[in-house]
Scaffold this motif. Structure first.
Motif, PDB file in Angstrom:
ATOM      1  N   ARG A   1     -36.728   5.336  -5.983  1.00 51.57           N
ATOM      2  CA  ARG A   1     -36.476   6.685  -5.474  1.00 51.57           C
ATOM      3  C   ARG A   1     -36.923   7.699  -6.512  1.00 51.57           C
ATOM      4  O   ARG A   1     -36.984   7.405  -7.708  1.00 51.57           O
ATOM      5  N   PRO A   2     -37.221   8.946  -6.075  1.00 47.30           N
ATOM      6  CA  PRO A   2     -37.620   9.974  -7.033  1.00 47.30           C
ATOM      7  C   PRO A   2     -36.488  10.308  -7.998  1.00 47.30           C
ATOM      8  O   PRO A   2     -35.306  10.080  -7.703  1.00 47.30           O
ATOM      9  N   GLU A   3     -36.844  10.860  -9.133  1.00 47.50           N
ATOM     10  CA  GLU A   3     -35.861  11.304 -10.112  1.00 47.50           C
ATOM     11  C   GLU A   3     -34.927  12.340  -9.486  1.00 47.50           C
ATOM     12  O   GLU A   3     -35.356  13.224  -8.749  1.00 47.50           O
ATOM     13  N   ALA A   4     -33.630  12.209  -9.751  1.00 41.48           N
ATOM     14  CA  ALA A   4     -32.614  13.188  -9.348  1.00 41.48           C
ATOM     15  C   ALA A   4     -32.415  13.278  -7.834  1.00 41.48           C
ATOM     16  O   ALA A   4     -31.849  14.243  -7.340  1.00 41.48           O
ATOM     17  N   VAL A   5     -32.877  12.288  -7.076  1.00 42.76           N
ATOM     18  CA  VAL A   5     -32.616  12.238  -5.633  1.00 42.76           C
ATOM     19  C   VAL A   5     -31.687  11.047  -5.387  1.00 42.76           C
ATOM     20  O   VAL A   5     -32.148   9.919  -5.219  1.00 42.76           O
ATOM     21  N   ASN A   6     -30.391  11.305  -5.392  1.00 45.97           N
ATOM     22  CA  ASN A   6     -29.423  10.208  -5.362  1.00 45.97           C
ATOM     23  C   ASN A   6     -29.109   9.789  -3.924  1.00 45.97           C
ATOM     24  O   ASN A   6     -27.970   9.827  -3.468  1.00 45.97           O
ATOM     25  N   MET A   7     -30.166   9.403  -3.212  1.00 52.83           N
ATOM     26  CA  MET A   7     -30.058   8.944  -1.837  1.00 52.83           C
ATOM     27  C   MET A   7     -30.953   7.721  -1.653  1.00 52.83           C
ATOM     28  O   MET A   7     -32.023   7.642  -2.259  1.00 52.83           O
ATOM     29  N   PRO A   8     -30.547   6.773  -0.803  1.00 58.17           N
ATOM     30  CA  PRO A   8     -31.432   5.633  -0.531  1.00 58.17           C
ATOM     31  C   PRO A   8     -32.691   6.084   0.194  1.00 58.17           C
ATOM     32  O   PRO A   8     -32.669   7.033   0.974  1.00 58.17           O
ATOM     33  N   THR A   9     -33.783   5.409  -0.078  1.00 63.80           N
ATOM     34  CA  THR A   9     -35.078   5.690   0.538  1.00 63.80           C
ATOM     35  C   THR A   9     -35.592   4.419   1.204  1.00 63.80           C
ATOM     36  O   THR A   9     -34.999   3.342   1.071  1.00 63.80           O
ATOM     37  N   GLU A  10     -36.720   4.547   1.901  1.00 61.15           N
ATOM     38  CA  GLU A  10     -37.340   3.356   2.487  1.00 61.15           C
ATOM     39  C   GLU A  10     -37.697   2.348   1.393  1.00 61.15           C
ATOM     40  O   GLU A  10     -37.605   1.135   1.597  1.00 61.15           O
ATOM     41  N   ARG A  11     -38.102   2.862   0.229  1.00 60.97           N
ATOM     42  CA  ARG A  11     -38.418   1.959  -0.883  1.00 60.97           C
ATOM     43  C   ARG A  11     -37.176   1.212  -1.349  1.00 60.97           C
ATOM     44  O   ARG A  11     -37.248   0.038  -1.754  1.00 60.97           O
ATOM     45  N   VAL A  12     -36.023   1.883  -1.314  1.00 55.10           N
ATOM     46  CA  VAL A  12     -34.770   1.209  -1.669  1.00 55.10           C
ATOM     47  C   VAL A  12     -34.488   0.071  -0.695  1.00 55.10           C
ATOM     48  O   VAL A  12     -34.118  -1.042  -1.105  1.00 55.10           O
ATOM     49  N   LEU A  13     -34.682   0.311   0.589  1.00 55.09           N
ATOM     50  CA  LEU A  13     -34.458  -0.729   1.589  1.00 55.09           C
ATOM     51  C   LEU A  13     -35.400  -1.913   1.374  1.00 55.09           C
ATOM     52  O   LEU A  13     -34.982  -3.079   1.450  1.00 55.09           O
ATOM     53  N   ASP A  14     -36.665  -1.620   1.066  1.00 52.43           N
ATOM     54  CA  ASP A  14     -37.630  -2.702   0.812  1.00 52.43           C
ATOM     55  C   ASP A  14     -37.242  -3.492  -0.438  1.00 52.43           C
ATOM     56  O   ASP A  14     -37.296  -4.732  -0.449  1.00 52.43           O
ATOM     57  N   ALA A  15     -36.867  -2.775  -1.502  1.00 55.81           N
ATOM     58  CA  ALA A  15     -36.495  -3.444  -2.753  1.00 55.81           C
ATOM     59  C   ALA A  15     -35.209  -4.255  -2.581  1.00 55.81           C
ATOM     60  O   ALA A  15     -35.059  -5.340  -3.157  1.00 55.81           O
ATOM     61  N   THR A  16     -34.281  -3.732  -1.793  1.00 53.81           N
ATOM     62  CA  THR A  16     -33.044  -4.475  -1.513  1.00 53.81           C
ATOM     63  C   THR A  16     -33.352  -5.759  -0.754  1.00 53.81           C
ATOM     64  O   THR A  16     -32.762  -6.820  -1.029  1.00 53.81           O
ATOM     65  N   SER A  17     -34.285  -5.693   0.190  1.00 58.68           N
ATOM     66  CA  SER A  17     -34.694  -6.896   0.916  1.00 58.68           C
ATOM     67  C   SER A  17     -35.262  -7.941  -0.035  1.00 58.68           C
ATOM     68  O   SER A  17     -35.015  -9.144   0.120  1.00 58.68           O
ATOM     69  N   GLU A  18     -36.012  -7.494  -1.050  1.00 57.93           N
ATOM     70  CA  GLU A  18     -36.560  -8.435  -2.035  1.00 57.93           C
ATOM     71  C   GLU A  18     -35.444  -9.080  -2.846  1.00 57.93           C
ATOM     72  O   GLU A  18     -35.482 -10.289  -3.139  1.00 57.93           O
TER      73      GLU A  18
END
Length: 250
Positions: free
Chosen positions: A107-124
Motif C-alpha cells: 500500500r502507499p505510504e500513510a494510506v492505512n487501508m487495505p488495497t487490492e495489492r494487500v489482498l493479493d499479498a495476503t493470498s500469497e
C-alpha cells in the motif's frame, strides 16, 4: 517555571526514548537466542534436527524491521540449516532487500487501508501457510498497522465495502476496540483466522501499539482467539448515520 524550549526538549527526549524502546531489530535481537542445536524465541524452542522448514510471515509498519532483525540475528548459516522462506507485507516506503524472505510492498505510504495489492499479498501468505506441515515451524511477525496489510474479506463483502465501513467508523470516532471488533467479523484472516489455516506450530512475535497490549486487538488478532465484549453489529448500531454510510452487505 519552565521555558517553552525546555518543554520542547523534554518532549523530544520522551519521544526518542519511546521510539528506542520499541526499535524492532533490537527487540528481536534480545528475544531470539541461538544454541548449538536450536533457536529459542522466548519460551519456545525450534530444534534444528526436528524442523523441516522455517516459514516467516509478517505484516505491519514495523514487520519489515522485525524481519531484518530476525534475519541478522539468525544469520545465513542458521537460516540455511532451517530451509527458511518467508513473505513480509509492508508499506511501499518500508521495502528492504532480503536473501531469504520475499518482501511485498502492499500500500502507499500513510494510506492505512487495505488495497487490492494487500489482498493479493495476503493470498500469497495463505498459499504459503497451506503448504506447511507438522514438521515445519511458522514465525509470524506482527506490528501496528497490520490490520491494513493483511486482509481477506468474507466472501459476501467486497474490498470497497470493507473500506467504506472502516472509513465510516474512523471518521465517526470509533475506538480501536470498536473498529477491530467490526474488522474481525468482516475478515477471514483476523480474529484468529490466520492461525486456523496453519497446520504447523506457529510462534507470533508482536510489537504492540495498543494500550494494555490486548493481543486480539493488535492488527485485529490474526493469530489469537478473540473474546469480544460486543459484536460488530452492536458497534455499528451505536452510530446514527449507519444506514447512510455503511453498505447494505455489511
Amino acid at each position: 517555571m519552565f521555558k517553552s524550549s525546555s518543554l520542547i526538549d523534554d518532549a523530544r527526549d520522551i519521544w526518542d526514548a519511546g521510539v528506542r524502546a520499541v526499535e524492532a531489530g533490537k527487540l528481536v535481537n534480545e528475544f531470539v537466542k541461538i544454541t548449538e542445536h536450536s533457536v529459542q524465541l522466548g519460551t519456545e524452542t525450534i530444534d534444528f534436527a526436528a524442523c523441516r522448514r522455517l516459514v516467516v510471515i509478517g505484516f505491519g509498519k514495523a514487520s519489515g524491521a522485525m524481519a531484518v532483525g530476525l534475519e541478522q540475528r539468525l544469520g545465513e548459516e542458521v537460516l540455511q540449516k532451517l530451509n527458511a522462506v518467508g513473505k513480509i507485507n509492508v508499506p511501499d516506503d518500508r521495502l528492504f532487500d532480503s536473501e531469504f524472505f520475499e518482501v511485498l510492498g502492499c500500500r502507499p505510504e500513510a494510506v492505512n487501508m487495505p488495497t487490492e495489492r494487500v489482498l493479493d499479498a495476503t493470498s500469497e501468505i495463505l498459499d504459503l501457510l497451506q503448504s506447511v506441515g507438522p514438521e515445519d515451524v511458522v514465525v509470524c511477525l506482527i506490528s501496528g498497522g497490520g490490520s491494513a496489510l493483511l486482509e481477506k474479506p468474507v466472501d459476501s463483502i467486497s474490498l470497497a465495502e470493507l473500506r467504506a465501513t472502516t472509513e465510516f467508523l474512523s471518521a465517526s470516532g470509533a475506538s480501536i476496540y470498536q473498529l477491530n471488533a467490526v474488522r474481525r467479523e468482516l475478515s477471514q484472516v483476523k480474529g484468529g483466522g490466520l492461525a486456523r489455516v496453519c497446520n504447523a506450530k506457529m510462534i507470533s512475535l508482536i510489537i504492540s501499539d495498543v494500550v494494555g497490549d490486548d493481543l486480539s486487538v493488535i492488527a485485529s488478532g490474526p493469530t489469537c482467539l478473540s473474546v469480544n465484549d460486543f459484536t460488530a453489529l452492536e458497534v455499528l448500531l451505536q452510530f446514527d448515520s449507519l444506514r447512510e454510510a455503511v453498505p447494505e452487505a455489511v
